[in-house]
Scaffold this active site. Sequence first.
Site, short mmCIF file in Angstrom:
data_model
loop_
_atom_site.label_atom_id
_atom_site.label_comp_id
_atom_site.label_asym_id
_atom_site.label_seq_id
_atom_site.Cartn_x
_atom_site.Cartn_y
_atom_site.Cartn_z
N ASP A 59 5.59 -91.78 -25.89
CA ASP A 59 7.00 -91.45 -26.13
C ASP A 59 7.50 -92.13 -27.40
OD1 ASP A 59 7.19 -94.02 -25.20
OD2 ASP A 59 8.72 -93.62 -23.69
N ASP A 98 2.66 -89.29 -21.83
CA ASP A 98 3.61 -90.37 -21.52
C ASP A 98 4.85 -89.76 -20.90
OD1 ASP A 98 4.17 -93.04 -21.52
OD2 ASP A 98 4.60 -93.20 -23.66
N LYS A 128 1.21 -91.53 -17.99
CA LYS A 128 1.54 -92.96 -18.05
C LYS A 128 3.03 -93.13 -17.77
CE LYS A 128 2.01 -95.46 -22.10
NZ LYS A 128 3.37 -95.98 -21.97
N GLU A 130 6.21 -96.45 -17.30
CA GLU A 130 6.50 -97.86 -17.55
C GLU A 130 7.08 -98.54 -16.31
OE1 GLU A 130 9.03 -98.33 -21.00
OE2 GLU A 130 7.63 -97.26 -22.30
N GLU A 197 1.82 -104.80 -23.02
CA GLU A 197 2.42 -104.78 -24.37
C GLU A 197 3.18 -106.08 -24.64
OE1 GLU A 197 4.54 -101.24 -25.51
OE2 GLU A 197 5.35 -102.19 -27.32
#
Length: 299
Positions: A59, A98, A128, A130, A197
């Site tokens: 993204d 994403d 994916k 978050e 990250e």
Amino acid sequence: MSTRPGTPAPATPAPGKLPLPELLEMKARGDKIVMITAYDAPAARLADAAGVELILVGDTAAMVMLGHESTVPVTLDEMIFLTKAVTRAARRPLVIGDMPFGTYEISDEQAVGSAIRMVKEGGADVVKLEGAGRMLSRVRAIADSNIGVMGHIGLTPQSATKLGGFKAQGRSADAALKLYEDALALQDAGCFAVVLEAVPAPVAARVSEALRVPTIGIGAGARCDGQVLVWHDLLGLYAGRTPRFVKRYAEVATVIGDAVAAYAADVRSGAFPEERHTYSIPEDELALFEQALAEVRSI
Ligand code: KIV
């Protein structure tokens, strides 16, 4: 520790496609996993030819492709459009779609619906998302729908405002322990890999040792099981600020800028196009054309 195996891809993988379980084997062998972002077919073709294992249609497209200030505004339709271009060109690498902000937070049903669109319409092999906490239930729901899910913790750009900006995470003992527990929980919920990250390297190393599934680091040190960089950052294509964890392997923006400026100068001076860039017409046909033109003009 983990109680669930990495989730299989939903359908029979295309011939030549890297099998998802190979990632676990790579981790077990100590072979590093290479992941890169891509947002179009030429980039996907180049990444495939370079032998990367994973392509993320991230993204980050919101910023590096669409000119937004953050990743938040990109829509599922836009991500699917970009993912389609990548999956048309990527043969061996697994393509990760994403899930953009707002497409999985509301409910498990919303998350599964969005993941199915990514796979069915975008052609993504896996998705994916978050976060951990409330997102564990989303991971479980997607994995139970036979779609592979990659987790992403540490600095999660979709919640950068809540985190106080784009800054490193897990830098206190409590925060590091929370991150460690979140990573294990994501694995237990069914993630086949977890992106870390902007996490201190020793913390990421401990998480990587503890997980059976691979960790993919970005600003998380060399002891992750793999690394990911954003296409535009790695190539020197992004005009905005880049984080300290970025290593530039080329200055492609300079090459492109110089080429466009040279083209503009050639057009203005008449140096382009040259004879060799044009098409010919037989002499007799040209004569006939001129004759016909003269007749048309005299009418
Ligand atoms: O969207 C993205 O490109 C990402 C990577 C930075 C991991 O999530």
